[in-house]
Design a protein around this motif. Structure first.
Motif, PDB file in Angstrom:
ATOM      1  N   ARG A  55       0.750  -1.164   0.131  1.00 46.46           N
ATOM      2  CA  ARG A  55      -0.276  -0.030   0.039  1.00 46.46           C
ATOM      3  C   ARG A  55       0.656   1.300  -0.049  1.00 46.46           C
ATOM      4  O   ARG A  55       0.646   2.177  -0.894  1.00 46.46           O
ATOM      5  N   GLU A  56       1.812   1.261   0.817  1.00 43.85           N
ATOM      6  CA  GLU A  56       2.870   2.479   1.014  1.00 43.85           C
ATOM      7  C   GLU A  56       3.437   2.566  -0.359  1.00 43.85           C
ATOM      8  O   GLU A  56       3.712   3.791  -0.687  1.00 43.85           O
ATOM      9  N   GLY A  57       4.000   1.614  -0.692  1.00 42.63           N
ATOM     10  CA  GLY A  57       4.823   1.594  -2.123  1.00 42.63           C
ATOM     11  C   GLY A  57       3.822   2.199  -3.272  1.00 42.63           C
ATOM     12  O   GLY A  57       4.630   3.046  -4.010  1.00 42.63           O
ATOM     13  N   LEU A  58       2.653   1.850  -3.494  1.00 42.70           N
ATOM     14  CA  LEU A  58       1.786   2.216  -4.474  1.00 42.70           C
ATOM     15  C   LEU A  58       1.317   3.754  -4.293  1.00 42.70           C
ATOM     16  O   LEU A  58       1.362   4.544  -5.163  1.00 42.70           O
ATOM     17  N   SER A  59       1.315   4.051  -2.906  1.00 36.17           N
ATOM     18  CA  SER A  59       1.013   5.284  -2.465  1.00 36.17           C
ATOM     19  C   SER A  59       2.038   6.377  -2.853  1.00 36.17           C
ATOM     20  O   SER A  59       1.838   7.301  -3.325  1.00 36.17           O
ATOM     21  N   ASN A  60       3.321   5.936  -2.597  1.00 28.34           N
ATOM     22  CA  ASN A  60       4.565   6.582  -2.891  1.00 28.34           C
ATOM     23  C   ASN A  60       4.571   7.031  -4.240  1.00 28.34           C
ATOM     24  O   ASN A  60       5.079   7.856  -4.798  1.00 28.34           O
ATOM     25  N   ALA A  61       4.634   5.901  -5.149  1.00 26.52           N
ATOM     26  CA  ALA A  61       4.472   5.978  -6.304  1.00 26.52           C
ATOM     27  C   ALA A  61       3.478   6.951  -7.087  1.00 26.52           C
ATOM     28  O   ALA A  61       3.708   7.622  -8.118  1.00 26.52           O
ATOM     29  N   ALA A  62       2.365   6.715  -6.631  1.00 25.63           N
ATOM     30  CA  ALA A  62       1.469   7.814  -7.106  1.00 25.63           C
ATOM     31  C   ALA A  62       1.697   9.132  -6.664  1.00 25.63           C
ATOM     32  O   ALA A  62       1.230   9.983  -7.721  1.00 25.63           O
ATOM     33  N   ARG A  63       2.173   9.359  -5.772  1.00 26.63           N
ATOM     34  CA  ARG A  63       2.290  10.892  -5.177  1.00 26.63           C
ATOM     35  C   ARG A  63       3.578  11.509  -5.910  1.00 26.63           C
ATOM     36  O   ARG A  63       3.469  12.539  -6.237  1.00 26.63           O
ATOM     37  N   HIS A  64       4.479  10.621  -5.875  1.00 27.37           N
ATOM     38  CA  HIS A  64       5.768  11.523  -6.270  1.00 27.37           C
ATOM     39  C   HIS A  64       6.552  10.833  -7.623  1.00 27.37           C
ATOM     40  O   HIS A  64       7.568  11.605  -8.117  1.00 27.37           O
ATOM     41  N   ALA A  65       6.139   9.717  -7.771  1.00 34.68           N
ATOM     42  CA  ALA A  65       7.111   9.163  -9.291  1.00 34.68           C
ATOM     43  C   ALA A  65       6.781   9.617 -10.521  1.00 34.68           C
ATOM     44  O   ALA A  65       7.829   9.699 -11.401  1.00 34.68           O
ATOM     45  N   ARG A  66       5.556  10.168 -10.735  1.00 33.63           N
ATOM     46  CA  ARG A  66       5.209  10.556 -12.085  1.00 33.63           C
ATOM     47  C   ARG A  66       5.572   9.389 -13.235  1.00 33.63           C
ATOM     48  O   ARG A  66       6.208   9.796 -13.955  1.00 33.63           O
ATOM     49  N   ALA A  67       5.051   8.483 -12.572  1.00 36.83           N
ATOM     50  CA  ALA A  67       5.325   7.300 -13.483  1.00 36.83           C
ATOM     51  C   ALA A  67       4.049   6.679 -14.634  1.00 36.83           C
ATOM     52  O   ALA A  67       3.103   7.005 -14.231  1.00 36.83           O
ATOM     53  N   ALA A  68       4.830   6.261 -15.803  1.00 35.81           N
ATOM     54  CA  ALA A  68       3.662   5.639 -16.658  1.00 35.81           C
ATOM     55  C   ALA A  68       3.279   4.091 -16.270  1.00 35.81           C
ATOM     56  O   ALA A  68       2.265   3.569 -16.946  1.00 35.81           O
ATOM     57  N   SER A  69       4.208   3.575 -15.335  1.00 36.71           N
ATOM     58  CA  SER A  69       4.002   2.025 -15.167  1.00 36.71           C
ATOM     59  C   SER A  69       4.489   1.828 -13.538  1.00 36.71           C
ATOM     60  O   SER A  69       5.725   2.409 -13.278  1.00 36.71           O
ATOM     61  N   VAL A  70       3.672   0.884 -12.876  1.00 40.96           N
ATOM     62  CA  VAL A  70       4.250   0.465 -11.661  1.00 40.96           C
ATOM     63  C   VAL A  70       4.140  -0.891 -11.674  1.00 40.96           C
ATOM     64  O   VAL A  70       3.002  -1.352 -11.841  1.00 40.96           O
ATOM     65  N   GLN A  71       5.092  -1.786 -11.280  1.00 37.86           N
ATOM     66  CA  GLN A  71       5.111  -3.264 -10.983  1.00 37.86           C
ATOM     67  C   GLN A  71       5.351  -3.549  -9.685  1.00 37.86           C
ATOM     68  O   GLN A  71       6.340  -3.108  -8.873  1.00 37.86           O
ATOM     69  N   VAL A  72       4.241  -4.397  -9.172  1.00 37.57           N
ATOM     70  CA  VAL A  72       4.681  -4.890  -7.718  1.00 37.57           C
ATOM     71  C   VAL A  72       4.876  -6.389  -7.690  1.00 37.57           C
ATOM     72  O   VAL A  72       4.126  -6.977  -8.508  1.00 37.57           O
ATOM     73  N   ARG A  73       5.706  -6.902  -7.094  1.00 34.35           N
ATOM     74  CA  ARG A  73       6.299  -8.503  -7.066  1.00 34.35           C
ATOM     75  C   ARG A  73       6.373  -8.905  -5.635  1.00 34.35           C
ATOM     76  O   ARG A  73       7.127  -8.339  -4.828  1.00 34.35           O
ATOM     77  N   VAL A  74       5.523  -9.581  -5.371  1.00 39.92           N
ATOM     78  CA  VAL A  74       5.680 -10.241  -3.812  1.00 39.92           C
ATOM     79  C   VAL A  74       6.128 -11.759  -4.233  1.00 39.92           C
ATOM     80  O   VAL A  74       5.299 -12.552  -4.710  1.00 39.92           O
ATOM     81  N   SER A  75       7.281 -12.043  -3.532  1.00 39.24           N
ATOM     82  CA  SER A  75       7.906 -13.581  -3.763  1.00 39.24           C
ATOM     83  C   SER A  75       7.907 -14.222  -2.298  1.00 39.24           C
ATOM     84  O   SER A  75       8.412 -13.495  -1.597  1.00 39.24           O
ATOM     85  N   VAL A  76       7.469 -15.479  -2.444  1.00 36.72           N
ATOM     86  CA  VAL A  76       7.580 -16.031  -0.952  1.00 36.72           C
ATOM     87  C   VAL A  76       8.672 -17.374  -1.454  1.00 36.72           C
ATOM     88  O   VAL A  76       8.516 -18.059  -2.397  1.00 36.72           O
ATOM     89  N   LEU A  77       9.896 -17.419  -0.846  1.00 33.91           N
ATOM     90  CA  LEU A  77      10.802 -18.223  -0.834  1.00 33.91           C
ATOM     91  C   LEU A  77      11.234 -18.968   0.223  1.00 33.91           C
ATOM     92  O   LEU A  77      11.636 -18.400   1.264  1.00 33.91           O
ATOM     93  N   GLY A  78      11.129 -20.230   0.090  1.00 34.88           N
ATOM     94  CA  GLY A  78      11.461 -21.127   1.217  1.00 34.88           C
ATOM     95  C   GLY A  78      10.458 -21.051   2.194  1.00 34.88           C
ATOM     96  O   GLY A  78       9.343 -20.495   2.424  1.00 34.88           O
ATOM     97  N   SER A  79      10.756 -21.686   3.462  1.00 36.58           N
ATOM     98  CA  SER A  79       9.587 -21.791   4.734  1.00 36.58           C
ATOM     99  C   SER A  79      10.603 -21.680   5.920  1.00 36.58           C
ATOM    100  O   SER A  79      11.821 -21.963   5.685  1.00 36.58           O
ATOM    101  N   GLY A  80       9.787 -21.517   6.882  1.00 35.84           N
ATOM    102  CA  GLY A  80      10.489 -21.548   8.317  1.00 35.84           C
ATOM    103  C   GLY A  80      11.629 -20.441   8.355  1.00 35.84           C
ATOM    104  O   GLY A  80      11.642 -19.529   7.743  1.00 35.84           O
ATOM    105  N   PRO A  81      12.574 -20.786   9.268  1.00 40.17           N
ATOM    106  CA  PRO A  81      13.451 -19.670   9.650  1.00 40.17           C
ATOM    107  C   PRO A  81      14.517 -19.338   8.451  1.00 40.17           C
ATOM    108  O   PRO A  81      15.095 -18.241   8.308  1.00 40.17           O
TER     109      PRO A  81
END
Length: 581
Positions: free
Chosen positions: A496-522
């Motif tokens: 949410r903060e990343g998208l909000s910051n991009a909307a406010r200040h980046a003046r970008a034509a595109s924004v990509q969000v990538r969420v990766s879950v790698l491995g498990s446990g510690p």
């Protein structure tokens, strides 16, 4: 000829006398000195600027007494010298000495209610020697300068040909009284002007709040203006952070970047001020023995002002000056408390606007849910009935290819109905009951309004990207199993903060969000990257407190946070990652 005597206070004095043993004070000399003293007193009281009044006082004292050297040491509440005004010592000599006297030794032996008169200050028991480069001095006259029964400073006079007399001491005491009046008038005038500046800042803040400026922009404006009007080097606003912690969310001025995100202890001065609802002035943070935040030891005077609203503490406004700076006045504290209350009001208004936005969002979700249920599903249901009739007719005519095509179309309609019902259900379901993947998709959907376009959202597990296919429903469950609820909340907040910051200040034509879950446990981790193709990182306008909050969230889980240029050379890349447990 001369005679020596010891006064009642034990201070050694020297009196000059004529051949008859009387004081060498002819009537014409007395009249001339009295006229000069009266003129000097009147001239002193005409100065409204404190520094001008002090400089004029030292100049007049040197002239009237005939001293080669004259100085005024201004004292703080602990008796230490905070300002030093002098005449007679050249700039080259001052450069060699590096710093003015600190007010100890003979200088500290000046009584609070009378003068110290010495034929030779080097013979005084408290004399500790001159520093290298100090001009030689022997005859000495020290006089306290009292303002409102408090010792404001000490007047030092040295090296008068023939030595100082008791009449010199009396004249300087009288001049010090006139100087006290001048200093008090100057301080009152300075307070009046300072109050005008505070009021102007208060009016600007009120205007900003009425214009509906967003919370962070309003708070940044407040700390900037308050730092300026209070003549502070640094201004901070301490607000609630993660859990029960309180942290510096807004900072402006000297070392602001180092203090942003600093977590304040629950039993420190800031929290005490917040609980008691009363401001606090500290003469020097660097001298405190109980200072828990070593980062603040780089500062001297401090002023804490609670941000109170209806008896409840919303935050703390903290003003700081560098080591050696003047202490804050009680008038500064009163005005800072008033402005801090306005800052609390800014938070309240922002919260009210946020609640209004949330209510509008919930209403919009409800409307979308009703429209999907009442219109889209009903229309799809009717289309499904038509397709079913067509399939039956095709089967009766013995057209297997058309029958198969219509059956596939019916399956697609049924699947669409299921998906729409799931969307309607998620719109009505609280966030805590929705899986992490759905929450992230919702954040991306909501960001479309502020961005003006739909951001790209990619969620993967071990490199396998999750799509809307039912065959990957197991991956959705894997994410919820590996990422606990606490980390899930932070992941959503980061996106949410990343998208909000991009909307406010980046003046970008595109924004990509990538969420990766790698491995498990510690040994596993979850990584959130928000990348745009805008103008890159601009630290002067970015949401500093929001970004500091993300860094705090990362540290809480033992993770990392960074914001820098995109790997593609254009735009910015925000990266946040934490271990899974």
């Amino acid at each position: 000829m001369s005679a020596e005597a010891t006064r009642d206070d034990g201070i050694h004095v020297r009196r000059a006398t004529d051949a008859t043993g009387g004081a060498d004070r002819r009537p014409d000399t007395i009249a001339s000195n009295t006229s000069s003293l009266l003129g000097a007193a009147i001239d002193l009281t005409s100065h409204l600027d404190v520094q001008s009044a002090l400089k004029n006082f030292v100049d007049r004292a040197a002239r009237l007494s005939g001293a080669r050297y004259a100085a005024l040491g201004v004292l703080d509440s602990r008796g230490n010298t905070t300002a030093f005004v002098q005449v007679g010592v050249s700039e080259e000599e001052q450069a060699v000495l590096k710093h003015p006297p600190r007010g100890y030794g003979v200088l500290g032996a000046i009584p609070v209610d009378g003068p110290l008169l010495l034929d030779d200050l080097t013979q005084h028991p408290d004399f500790g020697g001159f520093p290298p480069g100090h001009p030689p001095m022997h005859s000495f006259l020290g006089v306290p300068v009292r303002v409102n029964e408090q010792v404001f400073g000490r007047l030092y006079l040295a090296e008068k040909p023939g030595g100082f007399t008791e009449h010199d001491a009396q004249d300087m005491m009288s001049l010090a009284e006139a100087a006290a009046v001048a200093i008090e008038n100057s301080r009152l005038y300075a307070e009046a002007r300072n109050r005008e500046r505070w009021i102007a800042v208060s009016q600007d803040i009120t205007t900003t709040l009425l214009e509906g400026t967003e919370e962070e922009e309003a708070l940044e404006m407040i700390v900037s203006r308050v730092r300026d009007v209070a003549e502070a080097d640094t201004a901070l606003i301490v607000l609630p952070s993660v859990g029960d912690a309180w942290a510096c969310e807004i900072a402006d001025g000297y070392l602001a970047g180092d203090l942003l995100g600093l977590v304040f202890p629950p039993d420190g001065r800031a929290m005490t001020v917040l609980k008691e609802g009363t401001g606090l002035i500290v003469d020097s943070l660097t001298r405190l023995r109980t200072l828990r935040l070593r980062e603040l030891a780089q500062f001297g005077p401090a002023l804490y002002a609670p941000m109170m609203l209806r008896g409840e503490g919303k935050g703390v406004l903290l003003l700081l000056r560098r080591i050696g700076g003047p202490e804050f006045d009680p008038s500064d504290r009163a005005m800072a408390e008033s402005v801090a209350r306005q800052a609390a009001l800014a938070l309240e208004l922002a919260a009210a606007r946020h609640a209004q936005d949330v209510a509008a969002l919930l209403d919009e979700r409800a409307r979308i849910g009703r429209d999907l249920h009442d219109l889209a599903i009903q229309q799809l249901f009717a289309t499904g009935m038509q397709l079913e009739a067509a399939r039956t007719a095709a089967a009766e005519r013995g057209d297997p290819a058309l029958t198969t095509l219509l059956e596939d179309s019916l399956s697609s309609v049924d699947e669409s109905v299921k998906q729409i019902r799931a969307i309607v259900h998620s719109l009505r379901e609280p966030d805590t009951a929705v899986v992490l993947v759905e929450r992230l998709r919702r954040e991306a959907s909501l960001a479309r309004t502020s961005l003006g376009y739909a951001p790209s959202l990619v969620i993967d597990v071990e490199g396998t990207v999750i799509s809307d296919d039912d065959a990957q429903a197991g991956l959705v469950d894997i994410i919820d199993d590996r990422v606990d609820a606490d980390i899930s909340d932070d992941v959503v907040a980061v996106v949410r903060e990343g998208l909000s910051n991009a909307a406010r200040h980046a003046r970008a034509a595109s924004v990509q969000v990538r969420v990766s879950v790698l491995g498990s446990g510690p040994t596993g981790r979850v990584v959130v990257d928000v990348e745009d193709d805008g103008g890159g990182v601009d630290p002067t306008v970015s949401r500093r407190s929001g970004l500091a909050n993300l860094a705090t969230r990362a540290r809480r889980h033992g993770g990392t946070f960074s914001l820098g240029k995109s790997e593609h050379g254009q735009g910015s890349l925000m990266s946040w990652q934490v271990p899974l447990s």
